[in-house]
Scaffold this motif. Structure first.
Motif, PDB file in Angstrom:
ATOM      1  N   GLY A 176       0.834  -1.203   0.000  1.00 47.43           N
ATOM      2  CA  GLY A 176       0.000   0.000   0.000  1.00 47.43           C
ATOM      3  C   GLY A 176       0.863   1.244   0.000  1.00 47.43           C
ATOM      4  N   ASP A 177       0.624   2.096   0.984  1.00 47.43           N
ATOM      5  CA  ASP A 177       1.435   3.312   1.116  1.00 47.43           C
ATOM      6  C   ASP A 177       2.701   3.090   1.932  1.00 47.43           C
ATOM      7  OD1 ASP A 177      -0.484   4.691  -0.311  1.00 47.43           O
ATOM      8  OD2 ASP A 177      -1.600   5.312   1.501  1.00 47.43           O
ATOM      9  N   LEU A 178       2.855   1.887   2.473  1.00 49.60           N
ATOM     10  CA  LEU A 178       4.014   1.591   3.307  1.00 49.60           C
ATOM     11  C   LEU A 178       5.165   1.096   2.454  1.00 49.60           C
ATOM     12  CD1 LEU A 178       5.216   1.321   6.158  1.00 49.60           C
ATOM     13  CD2 LEU A 178       4.292  -1.000   6.232  1.00 49.60           C
ATOM     14  N   HIS A 179       6.307   1.779   2.543  1.00 51.06           N
ATOM     15  CA  HIS A 179       7.505   1.431   1.776  1.00 51.06           C
ATOM     16  C   HIS A 179       8.658   1.247   2.755  1.00 51.06           C
ATOM     17  CE1 HIS A 179      10.346   1.359  -1.607  1.00 51.06           C
ATOM     18  NE2 HIS A 179      11.120   2.156  -0.869  1.00 51.06           N
ATOM     19  N   ILE A 180       9.068  -0.003   2.938  1.00 48.21           N
ATOM     20  CA  ILE A 180      10.161  -0.326   3.866  1.00 48.21           C
ATOM     21  C   ILE A 180      11.329  -0.847   3.041  1.00 48.21           C
ATOM     22  CG2 ILE A 180      10.898  -1.693   5.847  1.00 48.21           C
ATOM     23  CD1 ILE A 180       8.029  -1.873   6.721  1.00 48.21           C
ATOM     24  N   GLY A 234      10.256   6.650  25.532  1.00 48.06           N
ATOM     25  CA  GLY A 234       9.028   6.627  24.741  1.00 48.06           C
ATOM     26  C   GLY A 234       9.142   7.478  23.496  1.00 48.06           C
ATOM     27  N   LEU A 235       9.790   8.633  23.616  1.00 51.04           N
ATOM     28  CA  LEU A 235      10.006   9.496  22.449  1.00 51.04           C
ATOM     29  C   LEU A 235      10.900   8.816  21.428  1.00 51.04           C
ATOM     30  CD1 LEU A 235       9.551  12.282  21.182  1.00 51.04           C
ATOM     31  CD2 LEU A 235      11.577  13.090  22.417  1.00 51.04           C
ATOM     32  N   VAL A 236      11.934   8.116  21.893  1.00 54.61           N
ATOM     33  CA  VAL A 236      12.811   7.377  20.975  1.00 54.61           C
ATOM     34  C   VAL A 236      12.021   6.311  20.226  1.00 54.61           C
ATOM     35  CG1 VAL A 236      14.778   5.804  20.857  1.00 54.61           C
ATOM     36  CG2 VAL A 236      14.893   7.832  22.303  1.00 54.61           C
ATOM     37  N   PHE A 237      11.142   5.617  20.923  1.00 52.37           N
ATOM     38  CA  PHE A 237      10.327   4.577  20.280  1.00 52.37           C
ATOM     39  C   PHE A 237       9.423   5.176  19.198  1.00 52.37           C
ATOM     40  CE2 PHE A 237       6.233   2.308  20.171  1.00 52.37           C
ATOM     41  CZ  PHE A 237       6.660   1.066  19.722  1.00 52.37           C
ATOM     42  N   LEU A 238       8.761   6.288  19.511  1.00 54.27           N
ATOM     43  CA  LEU A 238       7.872   6.909  18.526  1.00 54.27           C
ATOM     44  C   LEU A 238       8.643   7.411  17.318  1.00 54.27           C
ATOM     45  CD1 LEU A 238       5.468   8.906  20.888  1.00 54.27           C
ATOM     46  CD2 LEU A 238       5.027   6.740  19.724  1.00 54.27           C
ATOM     47  N   ILE A 239       9.806   8.002  17.551  1.00 53.86           N
ATOM     48  CA  ILE A 239      10.612   8.496  16.421  1.00 53.86           C
ATOM     49  C   ILE A 239      11.074   7.334  15.557  1.00 53.86           C
ATOM     50  CG2 ILE A 239      12.779   9.633  15.814  1.00 53.86           C
ATOM     51  CD1 ILE A 239      12.419  11.423  18.240  1.00 53.86           C
ATOM     52  N   GLY A 240      11.473   6.216  16.185  1.00 53.01           N
ATOM     53  CA  GLY A 240      11.895   5.067  15.409  1.00 53.01           C
ATOM     54  C   GLY A 240      10.776   4.488  14.568  1.00 53.01           C
ATOM     55  N   ILE A 241       9.579   4.391  15.135  1.00 54.24           N
ATOM     56  CA  ILE A 241       8.439   3.885  14.371  1.00 54.24           C
ATOM     57  C   ILE A 241       8.109   4.825  13.208  1.00 54.24           C
ATOM     58  CG2 ILE A 241       5.963   3.419  14.495  1.00 54.24           C
ATOM     59  CD1 ILE A 241       7.639   1.228  15.692  1.00 54.24           C
ATOM     60  N   ARG A 242       8.168   6.107  13.490  1.00 52.12           N
ATOM     61  CA  ARG A 242       7.863   7.085  12.441  1.00 52.12           C
ATOM     62  C   ARG A 242       8.910   7.062  11.339  1.00 52.12           C
ATOM     63  NH1 ARG A 242       3.418   9.089  10.290  1.00 52.12           N
ATOM     64  NH2 ARG A 242       3.771  11.129   9.324  1.00 52.12           N
ATOM     65  N   THR A 243      10.166   6.840  11.699  1.00 51.02           N
ATOM     66  CA  THR A 243      11.233   6.806  10.704  1.00 51.02           C
ATOM     67  C   THR A 243      11.062   5.626   9.754  1.00 51.02           C
ATOM     68  OG1 THR A 243      12.735   7.826  12.308  1.00 51.02           O
ATOM     69  CG2 THR A 243      13.735   6.770  10.399  1.00 51.02           C
ATOM     70  N   LEU A 244      10.571   4.512  10.262  1.00 49.67           N
ATOM     71  CA  LEU A 244      10.338   3.350   9.406  1.00 49.67           C
ATOM     72  C   LEU A 244       9.155   3.531   8.479  1.00 49.67           C
ATOM     73  CD1 LEU A 244      10.986   0.432  11.931  1.00 49.67           C
ATOM     74  CD2 LEU A 244      12.418   1.118  10.002  1.00 49.67           C
ATOM     75  N   GLY A 245       8.334   4.546   8.719  1.00 49.26           N
ATOM     76  CA  GLY A 245       7.217   4.829   7.826  1.00 49.26           C
ATOM     77  C   GLY A 245       5.885   4.295   8.277  1.00 49.26           C
TER      78      GLY A 245
END
Length: 453
Positions: A176-180, A234-245
């Motif tokens: 879909g819109d997810l590109h890993i 928690g902020l590190v986790f959210l940034i990592g998830i967001r970086t993966l798309g």
């Protein structure tokens, strides 16, 4: 799975990357075999390497003697000094190569010092990466960080980053819109690793700052430190998830459903976490307090998110779940103040003057170290009853350092009473039994036991 999930151009991208590597390798070979300033630069680099080894051998002893004299430095500065000394050859090469490069930039054409500049930049990057990698405690993660950064610095120095990035970005999965892609995973891993190191350093700095603030209670210091730690990680986790798309909205809905199921399976864990927060907020116990819980007596070493560390006098460390401290009966010997009253019981003979016994006991206990006297902390001695073979007394005294132990102070007081009673002629009776033969019948001898003093 759609055919778009595995791009057909991966082989083409790989061929392009290999071709770029071959071009750079060919250029390097050409630099070596072509006469002129290129060979001169390589010769200068070899001379600089040799000079670096010579300088290390000549100055290592002086550096070690100077480092030993820095015993008063902070630990982090000493560790940095040790890392510099371990890479003394590389440090000398960086300094010499940059010095030669800057001089040659001024006295000759810039192209005649290009190779020296590239190698100086690469050596500097390797040195900085080696020093920064020691901020990571985990050995495996430290090695991964070090080697990945060294490879990246080498690719940058050789101008191969674009070709490698294009290839890694082509190896991807698209849903879909997810590109890993592999490139995205590497970037996210590097970013998460860097942020974790920064979060750990930030948490430590916050803990040190809170401990130095005397206006904040110890329990509140622990609570604030845990809150900062949870927020940063928690902020590190959210940034990592967001970086993966990944879409955070969908993850929030999924995490809410999963959280309900996990909550039922981890009731004890959640209960201990909430109990830990309650303990920190109501300040019923704090690090340094002396507590008794069942047969466990010791002082609190640390407050954790799930348990409390209690160290006993024999050196054992008990990890008590937070829930037990909330629901159980806990004796906090230093909750409101640090003063503790201890009671000792003993008995003397009926032939001894009780007034003299009380006076001797009070006078003796005052001579024992750690026992307080004066005011409301004055030791007292009272008669508690007339026993079968002794007059019973209770001796009450106060101390202000329960962390130093209770059994040892009781033993010292008993020993002082023994010596004082012996000197004053006061006896400590013990039960005795006398057997009398009353007669002899058909069934044998009938005996009667009479308790005597």
């Amino acid at each position: 799975m759609d055919s778009d999930l595995i791009p057909r151009s991966i082989s083409e991208l790989f061929d392009t990357m290999v071709e770029a590597f071959l071009l750079q390798f060919g250029a390097l070979i050409e630099l070596i075999v072509t006469p002129g300033w290129r060979q001169y630069q390589l010769l200068i680099v070899l001379l600089l390497v040799a000079a670096s080894f010579v300088l290390k051998a000549a100055t290592l002893g002086r550096w070690e003697a100077w480092a030993r004299s820095r015993s008063g430095w902070p630990k982090w500065r000493l560790r940095t000094l040790v890392q510099f000394m371990r890479r003394l050859t590389l440090v000398y090469f960086v300094l010499l190569s940059w010095g030669v490069y800057l001089v040659m930039q001024q006295v000759t054409w810039p192209s005649r010092s290009y190779i020296i500049g590239v190698l100086a930049t690469l050596a500097t990057a390797w040195l900085v990466i080696a020093l920064l990698s020691h901020l990571v405690r985990n050995r495996t993660i430290r090695r991964i960080f070090r080697w990945s950064m060294w490879i990246y610095a080498t690719l940058v120095a050789l101008s191969l980053t674009d070709d490698v990035a294009e290839f890694l970005d082509g190896v991807a999965i698209t849903i879909g819109d997810l590109h890993i892609s592999v490139l995205g995973i590497l970037k996210a891993t590097l970013l998460i690793g860097t942020l974790l190191v920064l979060a750990r350093l930030g948490t430590r700095a916050a803990e040190r700052g809170l401990k130095n603030n005397e206006d904040i209670s110890p329990s509140m210091q622990v609570l604030l430190a845990k809150g900062i730690q949870v927020a940063l990680y928690g902020l590190v986790f959210l940034i990592g998830i967001r970086t993966l798309g990944f879409d955070l909205t969908g993850i929030a809905l999924l995490s809410g459903a999963v959280g309900v199921g996990i909550g039922f399976g981890l009731q004890k864990v959640v209960s201990n976490l909430i109990s830990g927060i309650i303990i920190l907020m109501d300040r019923s116990i704090k690090p340094g307090d002396v507590i008794s819980l069942g047969d466990t007596f010791g002082w609190i070493n640390a407050l954790g998110a799930r348990y409390v560390s209690v160290v006993t006098r024999d050196g054992r460390e008990y990890l008590i779940p937070n829930e037990d401290l909330i629901t159980g009966r806990v004796v906090n010997w230093s909750h409101s103040d640090e003063f503790v009253r201890l009671d000792l019981t003993f008995g003397t003979s009926y032939g001894d003057d009780p007034h003299k016994v009380r006076e001797t006991a009070v006078r003796t206990v005052k001579t024992v170290k750690r026992v307080l006297s004066g005011g409301k902390h004055e030791p007292v001695c009272h008669i508690t009853g007339f026993g079968d073979s002794s007059v019973d007394y209770v001796l009450r005294f106060w101390i202000r350092d329960p962390t130093a132990g209770l059994t040892n102070i009781r033993g010292n007081v008993y020993l002082a009473l023994w010596d004082a009673f012996k000197a004053e002629g006061i006896s400590i009776p013990f039960p005795q039994r006398e057997v009398r033969l009353l007669g002899q019948g058909q069934t044998g001898v009938v005996a009667q036991q009479i308790d005597t003093e």
